[in-house]
Design a protein around this motif. Sequence first.
Motif, short mmCIF file in Angstrom:
data_model
loop_
_atom_site.label_atom_id
_atom_site.label_comp_id
_atom_site.label_asym_id
_atom_site.label_seq_id
_atom_site.Cartn_x
_atom_site.Cartn_y
_atom_site.Cartn_z
N ASN A 199 6.71 -9.79 14.92
CA ASN A 199 6.11 -8.47 15.04
C ASN A 199 7.16 -7.40 15.28
O ASN A 199 7.04 -6.28 14.78
N VAL A 200 8.17 -7.73 16.08
CA VAL A 200 9.24 -6.76 16.31
C VAL A 200 9.89 -6.40 14.99
O VAL A 200 10.11 -5.21 14.69
N LEU A 201 10.17 -7.42 14.19
CA LEU A 201 10.76 -7.14 12.88
C LEU A 201 9.84 -6.27 12.04
O LEU A 201 10.27 -5.32 11.40
N ARG A 202 8.58 -6.63 12.07
CA ARG A 202 7.62 -5.90 11.26
C ARG A 202 7.55 -4.43 11.67
O ARG A 202 7.55 -3.53 10.83
N LEU A 203 7.50 -4.21 12.98
CA LEU A 203 7.40 -2.83 13.46
C LEU A 203 8.65 -2.04 13.12
O LEU A 203 8.58 -0.87 12.73
N LEU A 204 9.78 -2.71 13.25
CA LEU A 204 11.04 -2.06 12.92
C LEU A 204 11.02 -1.64 11.46
O LEU A 204 11.34 -0.49 11.12
N THR B 9 0.83 -1.20 0.00
CA THR B 9 0.00 0.00 0.00
C THR B 9 0.87 1.25 0.00
O THR B 9 0.60 2.22 -0.71
N ILE B 10 1.90 1.22 0.82
CA ILE B 10 2.77 2.40 0.88
C ILE B 10 3.45 2.61 -0.46
O ILE B 10 3.48 3.72 -0.99
N LEU B 11 3.95 1.53 -1.01
CA LEU B 11 4.68 1.67 -2.27
C LEU B 11 3.77 2.17 -3.38
O LEU B 11 4.08 3.12 -4.09
N VAL B 12 2.62 1.51 -3.52
CA VAL B 12 1.73 1.88 -4.62
C VAL B 12 1.00 3.17 -4.32
O VAL B 12 1.02 4.11 -5.11
N PRO C 220 -4.81 13.90 -8.74
CA PRO C 220 -4.20 12.88 -7.85
C PRO C 220 -3.49 13.51 -6.67
O PRO C 220 -3.67 13.08 -5.54
N SER C 221 -2.72 14.55 -6.96
CA SER C 221 -1.97 15.23 -5.90
C SER C 221 -1.08 14.25 -5.13
O SER C 221 -0.95 13.09 -5.53
N TYR C 222 -0.43 14.70 -4.09
CA TYR C 222 0.34 13.79 -3.25
C TYR C 222 -0.56 13.25 -2.14
O TYR C 222 -1.54 13.87 -1.77
N GLY C 223 -0.14 12.11 -1.63
CA GLY C 223 -0.95 11.51 -0.57
C GLY C 223 -0.78 12.25 0.74
O GLY C 223 0.22 12.88 1.00
N GLU C 224 -1.83 12.16 1.55
CA GLU C 224 -1.70 12.63 2.93
C GLU C 224 -1.49 11.43 3.81
O GLU C 224 -1.93 10.33 3.47
N PHE C 225 -0.84 11.65 4.91
CA PHE C 225 -0.62 10.53 5.80
C PHE C 225 -1.91 10.19 6.52
O PHE C 225 -2.52 11.05 7.16
N LEU D 78 10.33 2.34 7.10
CA LEU D 78 9.68 2.54 5.80
C LEU D 78 8.72 3.72 5.86
O LEU D 78 8.71 4.58 4.98
N GLN D 79 7.93 3.76 6.92
CA GLN D 79 6.93 4.82 6.98
C GLN D 79 7.57 6.17 7.24
O GLN D 79 7.10 7.18 6.71
N CYS D 80 8.63 6.18 8.02
CA CYS D 80 9.34 7.44 8.22
C CYS D 80 9.83 7.95 6.87
O CYS D 80 9.66 9.14 6.54
N TRP D 81 10.41 7.05 6.12
CA TRP D 81 10.92 7.46 4.80
C TRP D 81 9.77 7.90 3.92
O TRP D 81 9.83 8.96 3.28
#
Lengths: 970, 187
Positions: free
Chosen positions: A721-726, A658-661, A686-691, A731-734
């Motif tokens: 889950n720890v890996l996922r959150l990491l 979802t983030i990528l697309v 389309p504009s840019y996405g909002e968070f 990814l989301q910060c970026w």
Amino acid sequence: MPRHEKLIAKASDVSIEVDNEESIDEEQDEETDNDDSDVESEDIKKTAPRNRKENGKKKTKHESEDESDSSEDEKKAKSRKKNMKSKNKVTEESNDDESEKETNKNRKDGRNIKSKKKYSDDNSNGDEAANKRRKEKRGKKQADSDSEEEDNRAKDKKKAKNAKAKGGKTRGKQKKVEEKGVSRTKNKGQHSTGSSEEKSDEEEVITEEDMDKLKEEVEEKKKLIATLRNKPSPMKQKLQLLKEAQEFVEKFEGALGKGKGKRFYVYKVMMTKKWMKFQRDFENFKTACIPWEMKIKEIESHFGSSVASYFIFLRWIYGINMVLFGLTFGLVMIPEALMGKPYGSIPRKTVPKNEQHSAMNFATLWDFGGYAQYSVLFYGYYNHQRSIGWLKYRLPLSYFLVGIGIIGYSFMVVIRTMASNANEEGGGDDTSFNFSWKLFTSWDYLIGNAETADNKFASITTSFKESILEEQENRKEGNIHLTRFLRVLANFLVLLTLAGSGYLIFYVVRRSQKFAQQGLEDYGWWERNEVNMVMSLLGMFCPMLFDIISPLENYHPRIALQWQLGRIFALFLGNLYTFIIALLDEINLKLEEEKIIRYNITIWENSLYNGTWLGNSSTRPPLDVDPAIVPRGPCWETMVGQEFVRLTVSDTLTTVITILVGDFFRAVFVRFINYCWCWDLEYGFPSYGEFDISGNVLGLIFNQGMIWMGAFYAPCLPAINVLRLLASMYLQCWAVMCTNVPHERVFKASRSNNFYMAMLLIILFLSTLPAVYTIVSIPPSFDCGPFSGKYRMFDVIQETLDNDFPAWFAKVFSAATNPGLILSFILLMVLAIYYLQTTSKSYKAANLELKKKLQNQSEENKKKSKKNADAAANQMEQMQNSMKNDTTRATVGQVDNIRNAIHSSNQPSNPSACLPSDRGMRLVAPPRVAVTRPPRPRNPGQLPGQPRYPGPQQYYGARPRMPRGGAAYR
Amino acid sequence: MGNKQSVFTEEQLDEYQDCTVFTKKDIMRLYQRFHALALQNIPCHCNNREDIKIPLQLITEMPELKENPFHQKILQVFSEDDQGFMTFNEFLNMFSALSNLASNNLKAYYAFKIYDFNSDNFICQSDLEVMLNKLTNKELSDEEIQLVCSKIMEEGDLDGDGRLSLADFEYMITRAPDFVSTFHIRI
């Protein structure tokens, strides 16, 4: 100040001299000590080096040594000693409170020291005159003191008693008296001090009050130190205050406490000091460990506090998962991997023969089958052996306790956070300070990015304009029936969507069961991953659908947001529970299957024994077959664990995609195709996405719910889950920094914070329900997992009680768990909850009452001042009127005028009401005033101008005085 | 953190920790920021730290403050001399008060100081006007500003003297749900 310094210097000189004299004698003393008692001298030696640093401590040590022979005596001496100090202080104590407020406390302390120094000076010089004076003083003080007799007795005793005791005592005393110099004089001679001891004994007697006062003061200073950081004063001043307070505390802390408690007190003080130091270091360490501080700060400055609140929430969840991971990894997985039986030793730890050819395929591993299934990652791998390895580690017990502990810990953390959040929130109501809050709190100080700042300016302007409009029109009436109809329609549509998604999931899960029964090999990738994919897709598209529906309702944006959140929550919850119900169905199927397999296995085993071990069926030898070909049960626990792990993984993938697309490719497209497009893509469609804060938070919450549910059957889940959150943190910060634009809509972060926590709590509760249900009421599989062979999983507790604890403990435990006790305990808790709730309700009511009162009062104030102003204006008017009308009476004379002036000054009326009238009189020519206000012999309470001027203005002017009397009572 | 000892003694750090809400790490970071702002002005060993001052314009350029419409007033509140310079102590004090760990009352006190633009210890009509203009880039009309100001006075002025005193302001602001979350600067 120079004078003080001189005095101090003098004092310390003197004390040093004394020290020198005494140190010569000191060695002798120690010898005598040895004669007296070995223990004591040893003690002295031991404590000596430490004493150099800590006066108070040393003193108490000595005193406690002496306690045995002269405890009473000692008390007296101590208290006297203190008195001397407090004597000086008493003079200043009264000032001291004020001095706290004032900033020049310094001087006073200095004086304090000075006077003390003087005293000590006198002591050690010990001239006759001083002695006499002191004796007199002592006599006086004795009158004050509790008992004169005791004092005398004490003195006699002291003389008679061993010199050592005295020495110890006085040593401590002198130390206190001579603040600085003394620190070096730890080993004073007893004889020489003995001489000075009498004096010091005589000079001070202490009362309890003084000591209490001193204690209070020290406490106050301590409090000051603790709260200094929250004082609004310049840094320099703070530093100075701190230094003074610290000095003060250090100086007098040792002097507190009494008798036997004293030693304990000093010890306590010392420990609190150390504890504080440790706490500070620990705090430093803790903040050093907080990750991603700078990343979050950057996001905050770009997007404001609302988006950052999501990342802070993510970090918080990450912290919780680290703990969960530590528990499962350290207490369950590692012990099993290191000390448990190795892979391939028993059937449950071996891949079955017919699966071995595909067990290492990536597709199988990705599906968490094959070797992944038969590993420490899942429940089924664990053996039911009571203790493993050379540590005799009780693995089943630890497995059970970790499972319970995870849930308990999560509850504790969530509730604690909620409580602290609730404390922080002021809990104001929306209406009373609408505009003020908008003005004073709408700027987000975290913003450090020009674009965001512009957005913020714009949004503040719009919000002001909106509320101004609202204020002016006070609510524009639309077509209520239409709105109602649309709202009902919208909710109907939403319900349809929810029901549809629920049915879809149920249908898919059923279908997948069918597939599973027929064997997965015949089906493609879609059939195998149908459930997860459908759930993820629903989670992706249904919120969009809700977004489309919500404009129908025409709610205020904030309310609309809450509805949206509630709907997504309901959707996720429905999906999750449908999934669970389907899973429970499957568990029942597997249980049925298990019975058949169990029967088959006994047949198979019998045939095996019959073939190879004829006649030896009574003693069962270890089976000599390859564990891979032993038939085994379906092991529903592993199946449940696998499902949850798969769900988590596919959820993670969906998020990434979802983030990528949705964000990245969209941003790339908008950015680069914009040059050759017919309309402006950046500001156009389309504009840019909002968070999407709410969606992301909800995703996080539900993901966590799945972890809580599945962690018991798949110990690897927290790790995943720890890996996922990491990953999602980075990814989301970026993504948020490089593909999203700041929100246009104002979003309140602080309000929703506890809202999210509440949802997390609900999810936690709802996800523990099925987990606990399966643990408590479904029998564990017979051939896999740590609880195999038991009737229920929690039997492991009983087993441990029986085998590892003494019999009495088991008895106590069973007594404690009998229904009567538990029921009464529950009853007690219910009562406590009820009581607390009632009190909180009453507090709330009282709060409301106070608020109302305050409001009333403010309104009253406003009215009053308004009326005052009116009165002033009226009186002015009246003056002017009279100026016009009464030109003829101008000659009445000044006598009247003067009288009138006197009269008006006598009036006990409201000054603000009276003042303007005076001013008005001064403004107008004096003779005329005499006409308006003739002298009146009446009592001053009466309104003066009434009879003569019954005109309406006079009444007006007088009226504001009336409510004043009433207001005072109100 | 090798340079920790060279910049501050342990005692100084302890004192700073007592006087501010910061931990060692924060203090060091703040010092670095302060140091970076005016490299030429500050020697590495700050034995006479009190003497080092840097002009307020330099501090205004910090990204944390740059976009803030009130930055000049903030610096004015926290710096003690009139020449527009700021010492490290004041710098530290400022960020301590604006940090999210500071108590609500402290924040309210300083918020009052900041919003009191004419420094008469009351927030009066003119202060509100200045503030509104700063917050909205002067996009509100005069009537709108008047309306908002009168509304605010109506809401917040408890003693009816036509202006907001510190007590009025504290009462109002500590009840605001967003005050604590927005009135802080992460450093």
